[in-house]
Design a protein around this motif. Structure first.
Motif, PDB file in Angstrom:
ATOM      1  N   ILE A 261       0.872  -1.177   0.000  1.00  0.00           N
ATOM      2  CA  ILE A 261       0.000   0.000   0.000  1.00  0.00           C
ATOM      3  C   ILE A 261       0.903   1.220   0.000  1.00  0.00           C
ATOM      4  O   ILE A 261       1.609   1.479   0.984  1.00  0.00           O
ATOM      5  CB  ILE A 261      -0.910   0.003   1.240  1.00  0.00           C
ATOM      6  CG1 ILE A 261      -1.695  -1.309   1.338  1.00  0.00           C
ATOM      7  CG2 ILE A 261      -1.864   1.188   1.217  1.00  0.00           C
ATOM      8  CD1 ILE A 261      -2.321  -1.546   2.700  1.00  0.00           C
ATOM      9  N   PHE A 262       0.909   1.998  -1.097  1.00  0.00           N
ATOM     10  CA  PHE A 262       1.866   3.093  -1.177  1.00  0.00           C
ATOM     11  C   PHE A 262       1.349   4.240  -2.036  1.00  0.00           C
ATOM     12  O   PHE A 262       0.523   4.058  -2.935  1.00  0.00           O
ATOM     13  CB  PHE A 262       3.215   2.590  -1.711  1.00  0.00           C
ATOM     14  CG  PHE A 262       3.190   2.015  -3.099  1.00  0.00           C
ATOM     15  CD1 PHE A 262       3.578   2.782  -4.196  1.00  0.00           C
ATOM     16  CD2 PHE A 262       2.799   0.700  -3.323  1.00  0.00           C
ATOM     17  CE1 PHE A 262       3.578   2.254  -5.483  1.00  0.00           C
ATOM     18  CE2 PHE A 262       2.793   0.164  -4.606  1.00  0.00           C
ATOM     19  CZ  PHE A 262       3.176   0.937  -5.690  1.00  0.00           C
ATOM     20  N   ASP A 263       1.830   5.429  -1.708  1.00  0.00           N
ATOM     21  CA  ASP A 263       1.561   6.637  -2.494  1.00  0.00           C
ATOM     22  C   ASP A 263       0.074   6.922  -2.640  1.00  0.00           C
ATOM     23  O   ASP A 263      -0.389   7.390  -3.678  1.00  0.00           O
ATOM     24  CB  ASP A 263       2.227   6.536  -3.870  1.00  0.00           C
ATOM     25  CG  ASP A 263       2.269   7.885  -4.586  1.00  0.00           C
ATOM     26  OD1 ASP A 263       2.319   8.917  -3.890  1.00  0.00           O
ATOM     27  OD2 ASP A 263       2.229   7.914  -5.832  1.00  0.00           O
ATOM     28  N   ASN A 264      -0.699   6.646  -1.594  1.00  0.00           N
ATOM     29  CA  ASN A 264      -2.125   6.968  -1.593  1.00  0.00           C
ATOM     30  C   ASN A 264      -2.387   8.202  -0.737  1.00  0.00           C
ATOM     31  O   ASN A 264      -1.679   8.453   0.245  1.00  0.00           O
ATOM     32  CB  ASN A 264      -2.939   5.800  -1.026  1.00  0.00           C
ATOM     33  CG  ASN A 264      -2.784   4.534  -1.843  1.00  0.00           C
ATOM     34  OD1 ASN A 264      -3.341   4.404  -2.920  1.00  0.00           O
ATOM     35  ND2 ASN A 264      -1.998   3.589  -1.316  1.00  0.00           N
ATOM     36  N   GLN A 265      -3.421   8.931  -1.078  1.00  0.00           N
ATOM     37  CA  GLN A 265      -3.921  10.010  -0.240  1.00  0.00           C
ATOM     38  C   GLN A 265      -5.129   9.469   0.519  1.00  0.00           C
ATOM     39  O   GLN A 265      -6.166   9.158  -0.078  1.00  0.00           O
ATOM     40  CB  GLN A 265      -4.318  11.217  -1.087  1.00  0.00           C
ATOM     41  CG  GLN A 265      -4.815  12.404  -0.281  1.00  0.00           C
ATOM     42  CD  GLN A 265      -5.147  13.587  -1.163  1.00  0.00           C
ATOM     43  OE1 GLN A 265      -4.640  13.692  -2.279  1.00  0.00           O
ATOM     44  NE2 GLN A 265      -6.005  14.478  -0.680  1.00  0.00           N
ATOM     45  N   ILE A 266      -4.993   9.326   1.849  1.00  0.00           N
ATOM     46  CA  ILE A 266      -6.029   8.721   2.680  1.00  0.00           C
ATOM     47  C   ILE A 266      -6.411   9.746   3.743  1.00  0.00           C
ATOM     48  O   ILE A 266      -5.627  10.029   4.657  1.00  0.00           O
ATOM     49  CB  ILE A 266      -5.515   7.423   3.347  1.00  0.00           C
ATOM     50  CG1 ILE A 266      -4.922   6.471   2.291  1.00  0.00           C
ATOM     51  CG2 ILE A 266      -6.632   6.729   4.112  1.00  0.00           C
ATOM     52  CD1 ILE A 266      -4.212   5.261   2.872  1.00  0.00           C
ATOM     53  N   GLU A 267      -7.596  10.317   3.641  1.00  0.00           N
ATOM     54  CA  GLU A 267      -7.908  11.412   4.555  1.00  0.00           C
ATOM     55  C   GLU A 267      -9.392  11.471   4.903  1.00  0.00           C
ATOM     56  O   GLU A 267     -10.251  10.997   4.168  1.00  0.00           O
ATOM     57  CB  GLU A 267      -7.458  12.749   3.960  1.00  0.00           C
ATOM     58  CG  GLU A 267      -8.113  13.133   2.649  1.00  0.00           C
ATOM     59  CD  GLU A 267      -7.594  14.452   2.109  1.00  0.00           C
ATOM     60  OE1 GLU A 267      -6.715  15.062   2.746  1.00  0.00           O
ATOM     61  OE2 GLU A 267      -8.079  14.877   1.051  1.00  0.00           O
ATOM     62  N   ASN A 268      -9.648  12.040   6.078  1.00  0.00           N
ATOM     63  CA  ASN A 268     -11.004  12.314   6.573  1.00  0.00           C
ATOM     64  C   ASN A 268     -11.811  11.041   6.786  1.00  0.00           C
ATOM     65  O   ASN A 268     -12.886  10.850   6.203  1.00  0.00           O
ATOM     66  CB  ASN A 268     -11.753  13.259   5.624  1.00  0.00           C
ATOM     67  CG  ASN A 268     -11.061  14.599   5.448  1.00  0.00           C
ATOM     68  OD1 ASN A 268     -10.342  15.059   6.336  1.00  0.00           O
ATOM     69  ND2 ASN A 268     -11.243  15.215   4.308  1.00  0.00           N
ATOM     70  N   HIS A 269     -11.303  10.171   7.665  1.00  0.00           N
ATOM     71  CA  HIS A 269     -12.005   8.930   8.009  1.00  0.00           C
ATOM     72  C   HIS A 269     -12.239   8.883   9.511  1.00  0.00           C
ATOM     73  O   HIS A 269     -11.286   8.897  10.289  1.00  0.00           O
ATOM     74  CB  HIS A 269     -11.203   7.715   7.539  1.00  0.00           C
ATOM     75  CG  HIS A 269     -11.119   7.633   6.054  1.00  0.00           C
ATOM     76  ND1 HIS A 269     -10.001   7.996   5.341  1.00  0.00           N
ATOM     77  CD2 HIS A 269     -12.046   7.254   5.121  1.00  0.00           C
ATOM     78  CE1 HIS A 269     -10.223   7.841   4.047  1.00  0.00           C
ATOM     79  NE2 HIS A 269     -11.468   7.393   3.891  1.00  0.00           N
ATOM     80  N   ARG A 270     -13.482   8.793   9.891  1.00  0.00           N
ATOM     81  CA  ARG A 270     -13.855   8.918  11.297  1.00  0.00           C
ATOM     82  C   ARG A 270     -13.335   7.767  12.149  1.00  0.00           C
ATOM     83  O   ARG A 270     -13.100   7.942  13.345  1.00  0.00           O
ATOM     84  CB  ARG A 270     -15.371   9.028  11.456  1.00  0.00           C
ATOM     85  CG  ARG A 270     -16.159   7.873  10.875  1.00  0.00           C
ATOM     86  CD  ARG A 270     -17.646   8.004  11.110  1.00  0.00           C
ATOM     87  NE  ARG A 270     -17.988   7.814  12.520  1.00  0.00           N
ATOM     88  CZ  ARG A 270     -19.222   7.637  12.974  1.00  0.00           C
ATOM     89  NH1 ARG A 270     -20.234   7.635  12.118  1.00  0.00           N
ATOM     90  NH2 ARG A 270     -19.440   7.456  14.259  1.00  0.00           N
ATOM     91  N   SER A 271     -13.161   6.563  11.574  1.00  0.00           N
ATOM     92  CA  SER A 271     -12.724   5.413  12.372  1.00  0.00           C
ATOM     93  C   SER A 271     -11.216   5.195  12.294  1.00  0.00           C
ATOM     94  O   SER A 271     -10.540   5.160  13.318  1.00  0.00           O
ATOM     95  CB  SER A 271     -13.471   4.152  11.938  1.00  0.00           C
ATOM     96  OG  SER A 271     -14.823   4.195  12.375  1.00  0.00           O
ATOM     97  N   ALA A 272     -10.672   5.019  11.112  1.00  0.00           N
ATOM     98  CA  ALA A 272      -9.230   4.809  10.967  1.00  0.00           C
ATOM     99  C   ALA A 272      -8.839   4.965   9.511  1.00  0.00           C
ATOM    100  O   ALA A 272      -9.627   4.665   8.606  1.00  0.00           O
ATOM    101  CB  ALA A 272      -8.825   3.423  11.468  1.00  0.00           C
ATOM    102  N   SER A 273      -7.616   5.396   9.298  1.00  0.00           N
ATOM    103  CA  SER A 273      -7.108   5.480   7.935  1.00  0.00           C
ATOM    104  C   SER A 273      -6.902   4.090   7.351  1.00  0.00           C
ATOM    105  O   SER A 273      -7.234   3.839   6.189  1.00  0.00           O
ATOM    106  CB  SER A 273      -5.791   6.268   7.900  1.00  0.00           C
ATOM    107  OG  SER A 273      -5.981   7.595   8.321  1.00  0.00           O
ATOM    108  N   LEU A 274      -6.357   3.173   8.154  1.00  0.00           N
ATOM    109  CA  LEU A 274      -6.025   1.841   7.642  1.00  0.00           C
ATOM    110  C   LEU A 274      -6.182   0.807   8.755  1.00  0.00           C
ATOM    111  O   LEU A 274      -5.640   0.993   9.850  1.00  0.00           O
ATOM    112  CB  LEU A 274      -4.602   1.833   7.100  1.00  0.00           C
ATOM    113  CG  LEU A 274      -4.197   0.667   6.203  1.00  0.00           C
ATOM    114  CD1 LEU A 274      -3.095   1.111   5.237  1.00  0.00           C
ATOM    115  CD2 LEU A 274      -3.702  -0.524   7.003  1.00  0.00           C
ATOM    116  N   ILE A 275      -6.919  -0.251   8.484  1.00  0.00           N
ATOM    117  CA  ILE A 275      -7.130  -1.341   9.443  1.00  0.00           C
ATOM    118  C   ILE A 275      -6.543  -2.615   8.865  1.00  0.00           C
ATOM    119  O   ILE A 275      -6.842  -2.989   7.730  1.00  0.00           O
ATOM    120  CB  ILE A 275      -8.629  -1.547   9.736  1.00  0.00           C
ATOM    121  CG1 ILE A 275      -9.240  -0.281  10.366  1.00  0.00           C
ATOM    122  CG2 ILE A 275      -8.836  -2.740  10.669  1.00  0.00           C
ATOM    123  CD1 ILE A 275     -10.755  -0.353  10.529  1.00  0.00           C
TER     124      ILE A 275
END
Length: 411
Positions: A261-275
């Motif tokens: 998992i690389f070079d992603n824009q992961i934003e504005n998540h109420r629970s978690a960015s990555l599980i």
């Protein structure tokens, strides 16, 4: 009383009358029914109503419309079934829309060299559990390309690929589905340049037990995607595995191996960015002894994660309360969540090879939490026998690298 000559003249007139013309929808259905190897089915511009599934089983067939906003196949009158069912080799679907199918939008089984591009699948009105489960649903296939599609409203997964080998999913837009994109029990997938927003979970990579074609998924790359604002309340029908996904999940990896998992824009998540979790965390039975329930060889690097974990949902919300009882008070769930379950299959978490490096994180959320769910429970928390560990920065034992996965080649 009519004479015989008069009756004969009437019969001759009736015979001479032209047959009733087929409607445009009937003409399209006839093309599907009559299709043979190498057929090209041309869908004209317009909106066409169907009350039953369009089916095709042939090789080398192209189904092409005038554009996903110009050719619309509506299945609002269906009582049951998918919009389109298909199987075969070298199938191409492009430039049309499927709306309001009772079940899945487009399901393709046992295929090879499949192309689905510039399709739209949608269900009218607010999202709801009675919507079809999947928008695009290729399963048990080899060498597939899904690009530039738009899917909204699926009660399971908007764009789903299951038990398939060699997959490219690129430049798609998935909105307001339970899972935006899901790769399940598949081998070698590249998922890139997609926009996943306003789903319950943005991108999921799952490996589930007791499936007949591919037991353990492996080899998925998730890169260059914009994964944001996936906070839609989970509307999956009761009992679906995706019903366990907390609203506000950016990326979720369940029991898959060799994931990068690389070079992603992961934003504005109420629970978690990555599980990152094992199947054991679902507390569901496993009957297949060859199934591998833990995620292994996961490399998370070079991502930009922002504004995560600010109002946890579902199981994460419950665990956040339990951690408080155990003495770990988190105002926010950290960006990366690991369940920490070994289940006697590994001596330590390090054997699972989880590597996290060079990600850009905002300062509001912590970097990482090991939930250590094997020791979770009310009494263990109360007596501080459950010791989840959250850290402001990535722990040194996870600051490692793994060899990059190869790109997927379809030819």
């Amino acid at each position: 009383m009519r004479t015989l000559p008069t009756l004969l003249r009437l019969v001759s007139l009736l015979v001479a009358l032209p047959a009733l013309a087929e409607t445009p929808s009937e003409q399209i259905m006839a093309q599907f029914i009559d299709a043979t190897d190498g057929s090209v089915i041309t869908l004209p511009e317009g909106r066409f109503e169907f009350s039953q599934t369009l089916s095709i089983s042939a090789n080398g067939v192209t189904i092409k419309g005038a554009g996903k906003d110009r050719t619309v196949l509506s299945f609002k009158g269906q009582q049951s079934g998918n919009g389109i069912d298909a199987s075969g080799k070298r199938l191409t679907f492009e430039d049309f829309a499927i709306v309001d199918s009772k079940a899945d939008g487009l399901k393709v089984q046992n295929c090879e060299d499949l192309v689905i591009r510039r399709l739209s699948v949608d269900w009218s009105g607010p999202v709801k559990a009675s919507n079809g489960g999947y928008g695009l649903y290729p399963v048990a296939c080899k060498r597939i390309l899904l690009e530039e599609n738009t899917i909204r409203g699926a009660s399971d997964s908007g764009l789903y690929v299951g038990q398939t080998e060699d997959i490219i999913v690129r430049r798609n837009t998935v909105i307001e589905n339970v899972a935006g994109i899901e790769i399940e029990n598949s081998l070698r997938a590249d998922v890139y340049d997609n926009d996943a927003r306003n789903n319950t979970g943005g991108i999921l990579v799952f490996s589930l037990p007791d499936l007949p074609v591919i037991r353990n998924g492996a080899g998925t790359r998730i890169f260059g995607n914009r994964i944001h604002d996936n906070n839609t309340a989970n509307f999956a029908p009761k009992g679906n595995i995706v019903g366990l996904v907390p609203a506000g999940t950016g990326v979720m990896i369940l029991a898959n191996r060799d994931v990068e998992i690389f070079d992603n824009q992961i934003e504005n998540h109420r629970s978690a960015s990555l599980i990152l979790t094992s199947y054991y965390a679902t507390e569901r039975p496993i009957n297949d002894p060859q199934y591998q329930a833990q995620a292994r060889n996961t490399y998370i690097h070079g991502n930009r994660m922002r504004n995560g974990g600010y109002s946890a949902d579902g199981m994460l919300k419950d665990l956040q309360g339990g951690m408080r009882l155990a003495g770990v008070k988190l105002e926010r769930i950290p960006h990366v969540v690991h369940d920490g379950i070994l289940a006697g299959k590994a001596a330590s978490i390090s054997e699972l090879k989880l590597c996290i490096r060079d990600n850009q994180l905002d300062g509001e959320s912590m970097a990482f939490v090991d939930m250590r769910l094997e020791d979770a429970g009310f009494w263990k928390a109360l007596f501080r026998m459950w010791e989840p560990r959250a850290t402001q920065a990535t722990p040194s034992e996870y600051d490692c690298t793994l060899p990059p996965l190869p790109a997927v080649a379809l030819r």
